[in-house]
Design a protein around this motif. Structure first.
Motif, PDB file in Angstrom:
ATOM      1  N   VAL A 216      71.826-108.774 -37.297  1.00 41.28           N
ATOM      2  CA  VAL A 216      71.795-110.110 -36.647  1.00 41.28           C
ATOM      3  C   VAL A 216      71.266-110.037 -35.220  1.00 41.28           C
ATOM      4  CG1 VAL A 216      72.965-112.406 -36.017  1.00 41.28           C
ATOM      5  CG2 VAL A 216      73.634-111.093 -38.139  1.00 41.28           C
ATOM      6  N   ALA A 217      70.007-111.017 -34.867  1.00 41.19           N
ATOM      7  CA  ALA A 217      69.605-110.891 -33.575  1.00 41.19           C
ATOM      8  C   ALA A 217      69.803-112.356 -32.932  1.00 41.19           C
ATOM      9  CB  ALA A 217      68.043-110.595 -33.392  1.00 41.19           C
ATOM     10  N   VAL A 218      69.872-112.525 -31.629  1.00 37.09           N
ATOM     11  CA  VAL A 218      70.017-113.848 -31.018  1.00 37.09           C
ATOM     12  C   VAL A 218      68.941-113.731 -29.933  1.00 37.09           C
ATOM     13  CG1 VAL A 218      71.362-115.402 -29.538  1.00 37.09           C
ATOM     14  CG2 VAL A 218      72.529-114.064 -31.436  1.00 37.09           C
ATOM     15  N   SER A 219      68.038-115.020 -29.859  1.00 38.55           N
ATOM     16  CA  SER A 219      67.193-114.884 -28.657  1.00 38.55           C
ATOM     17  C   SER A 219      67.310-116.549 -28.182  1.00 38.55           C
ATOM     18  CB  SER A 219      65.884-114.736 -29.298  1.00 38.55           C
ATOM     19  OG  SER A 219      65.313-115.985 -30.091  1.00 38.55           O
ATOM     20  N   GLY A 220      66.516-116.545 -27.051  1.00 37.97           N
ATOM     21  CA  GLY A 220      66.304-118.054 -26.607  1.00 37.97           C
ATOM     22  C   GLY A 220      64.757-118.240 -27.154  1.00 37.97           C
ATOM     23  N   ALA A 221      64.134-119.051 -26.327  1.00 42.09           N
ATOM     24  CA  ALA A 221      62.586-119.382 -26.546  1.00 42.09           C
ATOM     25  C   ALA A 221      62.046-119.958 -25.252  1.00 42.09           C
ATOM     26  CB  ALA A 221      62.304-120.286 -27.691  1.00 42.09           C
ATOM     27  N   ASN A 222      60.736-119.256 -24.935  1.00 35.62           N
ATOM     28  CA  ASN A 222      60.128-120.074 -23.680  1.00 35.62           C
ATOM     29  C   ASN A 222      59.552-121.199 -24.132  1.00 35.62           C
ATOM     30  OD1 ASN A 222      60.093-116.758 -23.345  1.00 35.62           O
ATOM     31  ND2 ASN A 222      59.989-117.633 -21.291  1.00 35.62           N
TER      32      ASN A 222
END
Ligand code: SF4
Lengths: 500, 199
Positions: A216-222
């Protein structure tokens, strides 16, 4: 693991500690100076490459225009974004606050029996304290950006949006790697030197193991493009690509202000962000994706649309413009206050000029730490000039200062300024009272010049450090012109307007 | 209890009660127009600026140049549909795991678009480019760009790209300046980017 900003003292106290740290001040001055110079070279290049269409300023106007257009029509844009994301195979969640957003991410991780997640540097997940929330459930959250690893392994706090470990030098980083890496995974190689390339190599080895096994990966977004349901992540190292591509499940936490209406309107933002941020024409890697692509990348994609105070900021008709922020950090690099105090003094993930307005806008005024932030500025206006989306930070600072003051109207113990201004209103409201006050200040002036160790340009006497409640602090950094011995009104009376 | 979605949208509506939306997309100002050869030259120069390896060749020379770009003894992987044959290369059929990819040294791919002003290559991961992991895990990326794929600036690229596809915009090798602002090439992505500009 890493510390939190909760319970930080108000800006003036925190800043005093930071000012005493000469290493920090040296690193900051160097870093901000280097980035400023790179950025301004590129701004000149843009000026020269589009002489007919208005240059950098026209690009800034377009960037501000795109973000404003999205914000002014936010309900429609968010509904469209949700529809397009869902059509592309993503699951959309909505979170009113940090607790709701964290619970959503935790639930996704638990559904996959994940005991760890890998993370792309994202300010929003720091804002909501996601790492701590995951750890509370026994899930390790691994930061994968080099600077974030330095911060996380050093059990430290980020001090700059863009270069979060700017307060650490190479020798300190080497020590942190040697001491901490082995405790949480692949240890740093023996014979690790403090060469930046060698340190980066150690981080590559340490993290590769985690990238290859993470589920599992977690990101934000620009940016989040409503028209197409596309998320955009801008980065340098490739850790973002690793997180966005290798794991089976991807959760992206996206503030509702990240919306961009159309694909074509990404244009000014992609041209403004890297130049303003790292001072590069383009950052090494930009990834865009719309939901799930069969056979390529994560096959389960979640997007959490987060409010956490953004609608509060949106309701403030002066402060609303702060939501245009694309987190480039240009305003930090030009700020004379930030350059001296560093990021920690702001007590928040959002430091510097943008932090001084964003925190009170998101959280509301009333808390002493937050209330101190709009005062952490000299209102010199450099931040406004640097901002690629033309956020008039000084205007919002002044607006927020008035809100903070309004919030204290009914205090039982009035603040020193309030007493002074009440006094001023009383004296100025009546000419006899004013005449009396001026005579008193003439007397005070003669007393004050006795404390004076300085004189102002032109030879006028000035008070150095003036004793007295409230005044001492103000004059410790400024020379206060001593009041003249005779007031204008007294002089006029004595000389009949200069005729005698 | 109302849902978070309704609550948030309700707050947005209340916050913007007095605001008129603007429905006209914003068009950003454009660069002054340059002749096509200048655009291609600029592309090569700007990619090189990022400390990538850049070489130019004719279509006839391409296969030889690609072969020479692979260090002796290195293991090579290519995506299905690559525009040139690479001797000894494994073709990714989608079954290679991340660990398998990690054991490979070089990947050779085509590109979709080159952006001159910013020195950027964009992959849309269709035939000839492969899935995203393919150009990420091996340490050396040899990328073939055709001169006719090179456009002047970002907006020219956006109109040619399909946002429904995953896209990777590459501007030089992976890099960081996190340690005392010293730029170091190569952290997690390929540490060497080798661009062969054909045409
Ligand atoms: S306020 Fe403007 S200059 Fe500051 S980080 Fe945000 S976009 Fe950049």
């Amino acid at each position: 693991m890493s510390g939190t900003f909760v319970g930080m003292p108000a800006f003036p106290e925190a800043a005093r500690a930071a000012l005493g740290d000469t290493q920090l001040r040296h690193n900051l001055a160097h870093a901000t100076g280097v980035i400023r110079a790179k950025r301004s070279r590129l701004v000149t290049e843009v000026e020269e490459s589009m002489p007919e269409s208005g240059g950098w300023e026209a690009l800034r106007l377009a960037g501000a225009g795109v973000k404003d257009r999205a914000l002014r029509d936010l309900e429609t844009q968010l509904v469209l974004l949700e529809e397009r994301l869902t059509a592309a195979g993503a699951t959309v969640h909505w979170a009113r606050d940090a607790a709701e957003a964290n619970a959503i991410v935790v639930a996704v991780a638990q559904r996959h029996q994940a005991t760890e997640v890998v993370k792309v540097k994202s300010m929003v997940t720091q804002e909501i304290g996601l790492n701590e929330a995951l750890e509370a459930e026994g899930i390790d959250a691994w930061e994968t950006d080099l600077a974030e690893i330095i911060v996380q392994l050093g059990d430290d706090l980020p001090s700059h949006i863009l270069v979060p470990a700017i307060h650490r030098n190479r020798a300190e980083i080497r020590e942190i790697f040697l001491r901490e890496m082995g405790k949480v995974g692949k240890p740093a190689p023996e014979g690790l030197t403090d060469e930046p390339a060698v340190l980066a190599g150690a981080a590559r080895e340490h993290l590769r193991e985690k990238f290859l096994r993470a589920k599992v990966a977690v990101s934000g977004a620009n940016f989040a493009i409503a028209e197409t349901g596309t998320l955009v992540v801008v980065e340098s190292e490739g850790n973002g690509r690793m997180c966005l591509t290798l794991p089976e499940v991807l959760v992206s936490v996206v503030g509702i202000e990240k919306v961009v209406p159309t694909w074509a309107e990404l244009d000014p933002l992609l041209r403004l962000l890297p130049r303003s941020s790292t001072g590069e024409r383009m950052n090494p890697y930009t990834s865009t994706w719309s939901g799930v692509t069969p056979g390529d990348g994560p096959q389960e994609v979640h997007v959490v649309l987060l409010d956490n105070g953004r609608t509060r900021a949106l309701a403030d008709d002066v402060g609303r413009q702060a939501l245009r922020c694309i987190r480039c950090s240009a305003c930090l690099n030009v700020c004379p206050v930030y350059e001296r105090t560093g990021g920690h003094a702001y007590g928040s993930v959002y430091p510097g000029p943008i932090g001084a307005i964003l925190n009170p806008l998101l959280k509301g005024t009333g808390d002493p730490q937050t209330d101190s932030l709009p005062y952490a500025s000299s209102l010199c206006g450099a931040c406004f000039e640097a901002c690629p989306v033309r956020i008039d930070i000084p205007e919002v600072l002044v607006h927020l200062r008035s809100k903070v003051v309004d919030g204290h109207r009914d205090d039982t113990v009035p603040k020193a300024e309030a007493v002074a201004f009440k006094g001023a209103a009383y004296a100025l409201g009546d000419s006899r009272r004013l005449a009396w006050a001026e005579r008193a200040s003439g007397l005070a002036g003669r007393v004050m010049t006795r404390f004076g160790r300085t004189s102002l340009p032109g030879g006028r006497a000035a008070a150095g450090r003036v004793p007295g409640p409230g005044v001492g602090k103000w004059t410790s950094a400024r020379d206060l012109p001593a009041p003249p011995a005779e007031s204008f009104r007294a002089w006029w009376k004595r000389t009949d307007g200069g005729r005698r | 209890m109302s849902s978070a979605r309704e609550d948030i949208l309700g707050r947005v509506r209340a916050a913007l009660a007095d605001v008129e939306p603007d429905r006209e997309p914003v068009v950003a100002p454009r660069l002054a127009v340059r002749p096509a050869e200048e655009v291609v030259d600029l592309f090569a120069e700007r990619v090189e600026d990022y400390r990538a390896i850049v070489e130019r060749c004719t279509p006839e020379q391409l296969a030889g140049r690609v072969a020479a770009a692979v260090p002796p003894g290195a293991s090579v992987v290519v995506p299905a549909g690559l525009s040139v044959d690479v001797a000894g290369a494994a073709v990714d059929d989608g079954t290679l795991t991340s660990a398998d990819l990690d054991a490979l040294d070089v990947v050779v791919t085509d590109a979709r678009v080159g952006v001159a002003e910013t020195g950027t290559i964009v992959l849309d991961h269709t035939a000839g480019m492969g899935r995203r992991a393919l150009t990420l895990v091996p340490d050396r990326h040899v990328c073939i760009v055709r001169t006719e794929q090179v456009v002047a600036d970002v907006p020219d690229a956006l109109v040619l790209l399909d946002p429904a596809r995953p896209l990777t915009w590459i501007s030089g090798p992976s890099a960081t300046s996190d340690i005392e602002l010293d730029r170091v090439e190569g952290v997690h992505g390929p540490r060497t980017l080798h661009v062969i500009l054909v045409g």
